[in-house]
Design an enzyme around this catalytic site. Sequence first.
Site, PDB file in Angstrom:
ATOM      1  N   HIS A   1      50.179  25.566  28.735  1.00  0.00           N
ATOM      2  CA  HIS A   1      49.171  25.730  29.794  1.00  0.00           C
ATOM      3  C   HIS A   1      48.373  24.416  29.787  1.00  0.00           C
ATOM      4  O   HIS A   1      47.238  24.365  29.313  1.00  0.00           O
ATOM      5  CB  HIS A   1      48.292  26.942  29.494  1.00  0.00           C
ATOM      6  CG  HIS A   1      47.446  27.411  30.638  1.00  0.00           C
ATOM      7  ND1 HIS A   1      47.271  26.690  31.808  1.00  0.00           N
ATOM      8  CD2 HIS A   1      46.685  28.540  30.782  1.00  0.00           C
ATOM      9  CE1 HIS A   1      46.461  27.375  32.621  1.00  0.00           C
ATOM     10  NE2 HIS A   1      46.106  28.492  32.020  1.00  0.00           N
TER      11      HIS A   1
ATOM     12  N   LYS B   1      63.195  40.676  47.520  1.00  0.00           N
ATOM     13  CA  LYS B   1      64.529  40.908  48.108  1.00  0.00           C
ATOM     14  C   LYS B   1      65.591  40.101  47.355  1.00  0.00           C
ATOM     15  O   LYS B   1      66.599  39.698  47.927  1.00  0.00           O
ATOM     16  CB  LYS B   1      64.525  40.493  49.584  1.00  0.00           C
ATOM     17  CG  LYS B   1      63.490  41.205  50.426  1.00  0.00           C
ATOM     18  CD  LYS B   1      63.549  40.662  51.849  1.00  0.00           C
ATOM     19  CE  LYS B   1      62.201  40.666  52.518  1.00  0.00           C
ATOM     20  NZ  LYS B   1      62.185  39.870  53.744  1.00  0.00           N
TER      21      LYS B   1
ATOM     22  N   ARG C   1      40.987  32.256  37.024  1.00  0.00           N
ATOM     23  CA  ARG C   1      40.469  30.910  36.862  1.00  0.00           C
ATOM     24  C   ARG C   1      41.443  29.835  37.342  1.00  0.00           C
ATOM     25  O   ARG C   1      41.053  28.925  38.081  1.00  0.00           O
ATOM     26  CB  ARG C   1      40.135  30.637  35.370  1.00  0.00           C
ATOM     27  CG  ARG C   1      38.839  31.211  34.899  1.00  0.00           C
ATOM     28  CD  ARG C   1      38.934  31.642  33.444  1.00  0.00           C
ATOM     29  NE  ARG C   1      39.782  32.808  33.394  1.00  0.00           N
ATOM     30  CZ  ARG C   1      39.306  34.059  33.548  1.00  0.00           C
ATOM     31  NH1 ARG C   1      38.035  34.254  33.618  1.00  0.00           N
ATOM     32  NH2 ARG C   1      40.119  35.099  33.582  1.00  0.00           N
ATOM     33  N   THR C   2      42.694  29.905  36.920  1.00  0.00           N
ATOM     34  CA  THR C   2      43.616  28.798  37.204  1.00  0.00           C
ATOM     35  C   THR C   2      43.900  28.713  38.701  1.00  0.00           C
ATOM     36  O   THR C   2      43.829  27.627  39.293  1.00  0.00           O
ATOM     37  CB  THR C   2      44.927  28.982  36.403  1.00  0.00           C
ATOM     38  OG1 THR C   2      44.580  29.243  35.046  1.00  0.00           O
ATOM     39  CG2 THR C   2      45.800  27.751  36.482  1.00  0.00           C
TER      40      THR C   2
ATOM     41  N   ARG D   1      52.756  29.293  38.066  1.00  0.00           N
ATOM     42  CA  ARG D   1      52.553  30.130  36.871  1.00  0.00           C
ATOM     43  C   ARG D   1      53.679  31.149  36.854  1.00  0.00           C
ATOM     44  O   ARG D   1      53.968  31.789  37.876  1.00  0.00           O
ATOM     45  CB  ARG D   1      51.205  30.834  36.902  1.00  0.00           C
ATOM     46  CG  ARG D   1      51.088  31.889  35.813  1.00  0.00           C
ATOM     47  CD  ARG D   1      49.715  32.431  35.663  1.00  0.00           C
ATOM     48  NE  ARG D   1      48.829  31.470  35.040  1.00  0.00           N
ATOM     49  CZ  ARG D   1      47.616  31.773  34.569  1.00  0.00           C
ATOM     50  NH1 ARG D   1      47.158  33.008  34.659  1.00  0.00           N
ATOM     51  NH2 ARG D   1      46.865  30.849  34.008  1.00  0.00           N
TER      52      ARG D   1
HETATM   53  N1   CP Z   1      42.455  30.805  31.316  1.00  0.00           N
HETATM   54  C1   CP Z   1      43.248  31.241  32.311  1.00  0.00           C
HETATM   55  O1   CP Z   1      44.384  30.790  32.473  1.00  0.00           O
HETATM   56  O2   CP Z   1      42.690  32.211  33.105  1.00  0.00           O
HETATM   57  P1   CP Z   1      43.444  32.926  34.321  1.00  0.00           P
HETATM   58  O3   CP Z   1      44.565  33.735  33.742  1.00  0.00           O
HETATM   59  O4   CP Z   1      42.393  33.776  34.969  1.00  0.00           O
HETATM   60  O5   CP Z   1      43.971  31.859  35.251  1.00  0.00           O
END
Ligand code: CP
Length: 333
Positions: A147, A97, A69-70, A119
């Site tokens: 998040h 590396k 999703r993100t 992320r």
């Molecule tokens: N909710 C969420 O962060 O989903 P993903 O891990 O798929 O990005």
Amino acid sequence: MAKKTPAGWTRKHLLGLEDLSAGEITHLLDTAEKFFPYATRALADKPPVPPGPLANRTVLNLFCEDSTRTRTSFTLAAERLGARVVQFHAATSSLKKNETLLDTARNIEAMGLDAIVIRHSQRGMPHAVALAVQCSVLNGGDDAHEHPTQALLDMLALRQKLGRLYRLTVAIVGDIRHSRVARSNLYGLSKMGSRVIFVGPPLFLEGLSDIAAPVETSTDLDAILPECDAVMMLRVQFERHEGVSFDLEDYKRGYQLTAKRLARAKPGAIVLHPGPINRGLEITDEVADGPQSVILHQVTCGVAVRMAALRLCIGAMERERRSTPTGRRGRKR
Ligand code: CP
């Protein structure tokens, strides 16, 4: 009711909700609302939002943990604003590396970047990258820390479905200990004047001392539900469970959201889940796909929120660049 502060956005980074004010959250959600038509399928094949506010800008998706999703919604959000998006794949990169992530970020920025969405499994890595580069940095999730765009999209979904973000009672249920979503929602929703209750077995309510806000907890979901306007179920994060063991059947008996259990919540209560879902564990199919579920609506809100976040942060970063004569794009006169 939370006080509204004057509209305006001066942050070039979006690293967490711990530091945002209620006014900033409202400003971002109001901006997302304006972009919302472009988050839906009906308008997805239209040209970028006129006049393409992020045309000629480049966004890097620097994802070092899995995501559906993100990553996808940041990509769609940037493209619908007219930006180019570069996808970084950690598994086939020079991180293999022994290049450090900060060197990786600096090197890709040297090719010309306006924003990095990151992320990472290490808490605080987005903050470290933000100190190392000149462009905007947006946190797409760091360990069990924050998040921010997930919580903002949850808040947009709550505001659209329940009509307000103040005086709501929201239960966040399940694997709180390992959840960055729970932490960002606690910061965001409490600032907006709502009550958040973390609900789960004692094992999942441990390790919350890092949270810089008052935390209300309960181990009794059935007792809490009659007070709830919304129930946010969390995924059990098995991949973070080194040294953690529990009985799945006991967990389901106490915390799985079933239709029977949901009937105890306030009339009109809605069900959220950030995804991905462990179907049949924290939530039944009947509830996940039922009339009170707004799970897919959350995902649509995610595109609008990420359009707003990119637009506002890159806008602030460009104002900073213009005011710095020796900035990367500035010219000495
Ligand atoms: N909710 C969420 O962060 O989903 P993903 O891990 O798929 O990005």
